[in-house]
Design a protein around this motif. Sequence first.
Motif, PDB file in Angstrom:
ATOM      1  N   SER A 474       0.823  -1.205   0.000  1.00 27.47           N
ATOM      2  CA  SER A 474       0.000   0.000   0.000  1.00 27.47           C
ATOM      3  C   SER A 474       0.862   1.263   0.000  1.00 27.47           C
ATOM      4  O   SER A 474       2.061   1.225   0.290  1.00 27.47           O
ATOM      5  CB  SER A 474      -0.909   0.019   1.234  1.00 27.47           C
ATOM      6  OG  SER A 474      -1.772  -1.088   1.242  1.00 27.47           O
ATOM      7  N   HIS A 475       0.225   2.381  -0.321  1.00 26.45           N
ATOM      8  CA  HIS A 475       0.824   3.697  -0.162  1.00 26.45           C
ATOM      9  C   HIS A 475       0.318   4.250   1.168  1.00 26.45           C
ATOM     10  O   HIS A 475      -0.895   4.450   1.340  1.00 26.45           O
ATOM     11  CB  HIS A 475       0.438   4.625  -1.308  1.00 26.45           C
ATOM     12  CG  HIS A 475       1.108   4.303  -2.603  1.00 26.45           C
ATOM     13  ND1 HIS A 475       0.823   3.157  -3.326  1.00 26.45           N
ATOM     14  CD2 HIS A 475       2.047   4.974  -3.332  1.00 26.45           C
ATOM     15  CE1 HIS A 475       1.559   3.137  -4.424  1.00 26.45           C
ATOM     16  NE2 HIS A 475       2.302   4.220  -4.453  1.00 26.45           N
ATOM     17  N   VAL A 476       1.217   4.487   2.092  1.00 27.11           N
ATOM     18  CA  VAL A 476       0.868   4.816   3.467  1.00 27.11           C
ATOM     19  C   VAL A 476       1.308   6.241   3.790  1.00 27.11           C
ATOM     20  O   VAL A 476       2.378   6.688   3.360  1.00 27.11           O
ATOM     21  CB  VAL A 476       1.526   3.823   4.450  1.00 27.11           C
ATOM     22  CG1 VAL A 476       1.093   4.108   5.882  1.00 27.11           C
ATOM     23  CG2 VAL A 476       1.198   2.387   4.055  1.00 27.11           C
ATOM     24  N   LEU A 477       0.479   6.957   4.531  1.00 27.97           N
ATOM     25  CA  LEU A 477       0.763   8.343   4.919  1.00 27.97           C
ATOM     26  C   LEU A 477       0.973   8.409   6.427  1.00 27.97           C
ATOM     27  O   LEU A 477       0.114   7.992   7.205  1.00 27.97           O
ATOM     28  CB  LEU A 477      -0.407   9.248   4.517  1.00 27.97           C
ATOM     29  CG  LEU A 477      -0.338  10.716   4.941  1.00 27.97           C
ATOM     30  CD1 LEU A 477       0.859  11.417   4.308  1.00 27.97           C
ATOM     31  CD2 LEU A 477      -1.636  11.432   4.570  1.00 27.97           C
ATOM     32  N   LEU A 478       2.110   8.967   6.841  1.00 31.60           N
ATOM     33  CA  LEU A 478       2.465   9.033   8.264  1.00 31.60           C
ATOM     34  C   LEU A 478       2.941  10.430   8.632  1.00 31.60           C
ATOM     35  O   LEU A 478       3.738  11.041   7.905  1.00 31.60           O
ATOM     36  CB  LEU A 478       3.567   8.011   8.584  1.00 31.60           C
ATOM     37  CG  LEU A 478       4.162   8.074   9.996  1.00 31.60           C
ATOM     38  CD1 LEU A 478       3.119   7.654  11.041  1.00 31.60           C
ATOM     39  CD2 LEU A 478       5.405   7.201  10.101  1.00 31.60           C
ATOM     40  N   TYR A 479       2.449  10.903   9.780  1.00 31.46           N
ATOM     41  CA  TYR A 479       2.930  12.161  10.352  1.00 31.46           C
ATOM     42  C   TYR A 479       3.551  11.850  11.719  1.00 31.46           C
ATOM     43  O   TYR A 479       2.816  11.700  12.709  1.00 31.46           O
ATOM     44  CB  TYR A 479       1.785  13.153  10.524  1.00 31.46           C
ATOM     45  CG  TYR A 479       1.158  13.599   9.230  1.00 31.46           C
ATOM     46  CD1 TYR A 479       1.782  14.536   8.423  1.00 31.46           C
ATOM     47  CD2 TYR A 479      -0.075  13.092   8.820  1.00 31.46           C
ATOM     48  CE1 TYR A 479       1.205  14.951   7.227  1.00 31.46           C
ATOM     49  CE2 TYR A 479      -0.656  13.505   7.642  1.00 31.46           C
ATOM     50  CZ  TYR A 479      -0.019  14.433   6.851  1.00 31.46           C
ATOM     51  OH  TYR A 479      -0.593  14.852   5.680  1.00 31.46           O
ATOM     52  N   PRO A 480       4.869  11.746  11.797  1.00 31.23           N
ATOM     53  CA  PRO A 480       5.499  11.430  13.085  1.00 31.23           C
ATOM     54  C   PRO A 480       5.182  12.455  14.176  1.00 31.23           C
ATOM     55  O   PRO A 480       5.172  12.125  15.363  1.00 31.23           O
ATOM     56  CB  PRO A 480       6.991  11.426  12.748  1.00 31.23           C
ATOM     57  CG  PRO A 480       7.046  11.125  11.285  1.00 31.23           C
ATOM     58  CD  PRO A 480       5.858  11.798  10.707  1.00 31.23           C
ATOM     59  N   GLY A 481       4.899  13.724  13.784  1.00 31.37           N
ATOM     60  CA  GLY A 481       4.595  14.752  14.775  1.00 31.37           C
ATOM     61  C   GLY A 481       3.222  14.624  15.397  1.00 31.37           C
ATOM     62  O   GLY A 481       2.955  15.206  16.451  1.00 31.37           O
ATOM     63  N   GLY A 482       2.345  13.885  14.748  1.00 33.23           N
ATOM     64  CA  GLY A 482       1.036  13.594  15.295  1.00 33.23           C
ATOM     65  C   GLY A 482       0.247  14.820  15.727  1.00 33.23           C
ATOM     66  O   GLY A 482       0.323  15.901  15.140  1.00 33.23           O
ATOM     67  N   MET A 483      -0.525  14.645  16.795  1.00 31.65           N
ATOM     68  CA  MET A 483      -1.415  15.705  17.272  1.00 31.65           C
ATOM     69  C   MET A 483      -0.643  16.914  17.784  1.00 31.65           C
ATOM     70  O   MET A 483      -1.095  18.052  17.653  1.00 31.65           O
ATOM     71  CB  MET A 483      -2.321  15.149  18.377  1.00 31.65           C
ATOM     72  CG  MET A 483      -3.445  16.093  18.782  1.00 31.65           C
ATOM     73  SD  MET A 483      -4.465  15.446  20.126  1.00 31.65           S
ATOM     74  CE  MET A 483      -5.120  13.972  19.340  1.00 31.65           C
ATOM     75  N   ARG A 484       0.518  16.668  18.355  1.00 30.85           N
ATOM     76  CA  ARG A 484       1.313  17.791  18.879  1.00 30.85           C
ATOM     77  C   ARG A 484       1.683  18.764  17.772  1.00 30.85           C
ATOM     78  O   ARG A 484       1.709  19.979  17.974  1.00 30.85           O
ATOM     79  CB  ARG A 484       2.586  17.254  19.561  1.00 30.85           C
ATOM     80  CG  ARG A 484       3.539  18.334  20.078  1.00 30.85           C
ATOM     81  CD  ARG A 484       2.871  19.204  21.121  1.00 30.85           C
ATOM     82  NE  ARG A 484       3.742  20.269  21.578  1.00 30.85           N
ATOM     83  CZ  ARG A 484       3.836  21.465  21.013  1.00 30.85           C
ATOM     84  NH1 ARG A 484       3.108  21.742  19.932  1.00 30.85           N
ATOM     85  NH2 ARG A 484       4.640  22.389  21.496  1.00 30.85           N
ATOM     86  N   GLU A 485       1.956  18.244  16.606  1.00 32.47           N
ATOM     87  CA  GLU A 485       2.318  19.075  15.461  1.00 32.47           C
ATOM     88  C   GLU A 485       1.084  19.756  14.862  1.00 32.47           C
ATOM     89  O   GLU A 485       1.128  20.929  14.475  1.00 32.47           O
ATOM     90  CB  GLU A 485       2.994  18.195  14.409  1.00 32.47           C
ATOM     91  CG  GLU A 485       3.970  18.906  13.504  1.00 32.47           C
ATOM     92  CD  GLU A 485       4.841  17.907  12.767  1.00 32.47           C
ATOM     93  OE1 GLU A 485       5.965  17.637  13.248  1.00 32.47           O
ATOM     94  OE2 GLU A 485       4.414  17.379  11.731  1.00 32.47           O
ATOM     95  N   ALA A 486      -0.030  19.023  14.795  1.00 30.16           N
ATOM     96  CA  ALA A 486      -1.247  19.568  14.187  1.00 30.16           C
ATOM     97  C   ALA A 486      -1.933  20.590  15.085  1.00 30.16           C
ATOM     98  O   ALA A 486      -2.682  21.438  14.597  1.00 30.16           O
ATOM     99  CB  ALA A 486      -2.220  18.437  13.860  1.00 30.16           C
ATOM    100  N   LEU A 487      -1.701  20.516  16.385  1.00 25.91           N
ATOM    101  CA  LEU A 487      -2.288  21.473  17.333  1.00 25.91           C
ATOM    102  C   LEU A 487      -1.167  22.278  17.993  1.00 25.91           C
ATOM    103  O   LEU A 487      -1.102  22.406  19.221  1.00 25.91           O
ATOM    104  CB  LEU A 487      -3.113  20.731  18.393  1.00 25.91           C
ATOM    105  CG  LEU A 487      -4.294  19.903  17.869  1.00 25.91           C
ATOM    106  CD1 LEU A 487      -4.984  19.163  19.005  1.00 25.91           C
ATOM    107  CD2 LEU A 487      -5.293  20.780  17.124  1.00 25.91           C
TER     108      LEU A 487
END
Length: 656
Positions: A474-487
Amino acid sequence: MTAVGACFFPAATFSPSCNRISSVTPLLAVSADQIPASTAVRHGTVKKEKKVKEEKEKRRMNSWNEYFEQSKEMIGPDGGPPRWFSPLECGSRLDNSPLLLFLPVMYSCIIYRYVYFPLADLVKIVERTVKSEYQRSPSRPIYLVGESLGACLALAVAAHNPDIDLVLILANPATSFSRSYLQLLTPLLEALPDPLSPGLPNILRSTAGESLRMVLDNVVQGLPLQSTAGELVKDLTTFSLSLHVLADILPKETLVWKLQMLKSASSYAQSRLYAIKAQTLILCSGNDQLLPSQQEGERLLNLLSKSKCELRKFDDSGHFLFLEGSIDLVTIIKGTSYYRRGKYHDYASDFIPPTTDEARKVIESNSLFNLIASAVMLSTLEDGTIVKGLDGIPSEGPVLFVGYHMLLGLEKIPLVSRIYLEKNILIRGIAHPMMFMRSKTGKMPDISSFDKFRIMGAVPVAPANFFKLFSSKSHVLLYPGGMREALHRKGEEYKLFWPEQSEFVRMAARFGAKIVPFGAVGEDDLGQVVFDYDDLVQIPYFRSEIESLTSEATQLRSDLGGEVANQQVHMPLIMPKVPGRFYYYFGKPLETKGRKQELKDREKSHEFYLQVKSEVERCIAYLKVKRESDPYRSIGPRLLYQATHGFESEVPSFEI
């Protein structure tokens, strides 16, 4: 409800007294549009959408008239009891598909006019089938889909068989009968003159094309409860064109019997709710003029809380939910993650790719945001050349996209949409578990708001899901910063908050996945954080709310220290700006193939992890500089360009 294409379930529908299989069944059977080998909506086909949609609707939805006309051929007396029949118009089945048994709202109406079966007998018929099928396949669930009275029947069967793995899908359940106006309809029918029954077919034939409201206005003129009848028939206008057929098969005594059956079935199911252990999905219409369905849905949700129970509301829909063109039961099952072939839902192996129509609807629901963002996308070819567009993105998986999580995660909307449209690639996003669990206190976002993300393949973050997605290429999307980065807080735009230890490198290397680092900018052109977490916690009320929300959400990385483990759930106050533009830059894919043994070494793995992080930061820095030379960065010049060149035209940007 869709009736063409690849089946999720070998389906069967509870039928009237007949002994034949009919093409009428697909109107009731659960199926999906044909799932193509490549499920995508191609870019630049907007002009064809209307025509395609119209043709699709004609093919998908059988009319009420056709349904009733064919029903007439099925209900001739043969001396037998009610029975099941299966769809003919259906595509290939998925492996190990579970069985679905459908109990439609009309089944108790269409039973031959002179044969009325007691409720207990109907329960036994369904129960016998359930037990038989469970003996054949004890490791797979059995789906019971019940409408109105059929929902009561499904609840009764589930209460009698708590040890059988059942999945209940209840549409506008008639357990609310005692609180509906329907209970007043019995004396109204009994008050109608006797000549009404033989004359009703002729009356209705002469009024073909008129609404049921107009018909009953003439029939009940001057009778008691006239105003009540007027309210009741609002929801029946859906099939007014077919009333002349309905009248042939529904004489007065049948209607009276149906109301009596509704009353007894409602009472029967109500008294057994305490015994329900089955996984349950309740579907409720907000414009149901026959039953108080949304209030009943909330009530059942609370009563069935000991089982896994979810509720979905359809505010504009009427009582006959599955006969509305905008409602597709398959899509609902996929969006709620209720499709499973084993004891538990597997987000990887039980995932069914969205059909073209499903993907189109999800993308169209974000069309305004995509228009405002007017995303510019750059990618990098294997030789290092930067190009406009997505030619540098690998078409073959497994691929892992690793990037920066913009404020509120807004960057994922254009990203997933554009890659799907232009590259025919479905991105499987790794998401926070809160998107997959119902709020216990009601303070978290309603889980239904995340249904479209699950339709498009989002999965909760977990090592097992990484493993399954990579193994399926699959093509997978990951944000290591998670919620801390988004908020993030004020002044933290474009700052990465990654864990100190590498988390994804060795798993990617195990499967030889290509890692595509990317940066995204534009949040500061859309809004500005003016009241962040640090401000909110200074106020006792907001501090208490944040603590409550954070304790309810699943805690991730609780064993880690530093900023990345500090993922308090809150909503910052954002001051909107005149919209700017989003920019994406996908760096050169980094190979892990052939490096499995090398990257098992913790030090080597960490070096590679830092390389990926550095590439993401480089992509962000590049975009921040280049966007300054974009003459169409502001929404005003973009709208002016599209007004003169057409709103389907691609707006230019800076030179590479």
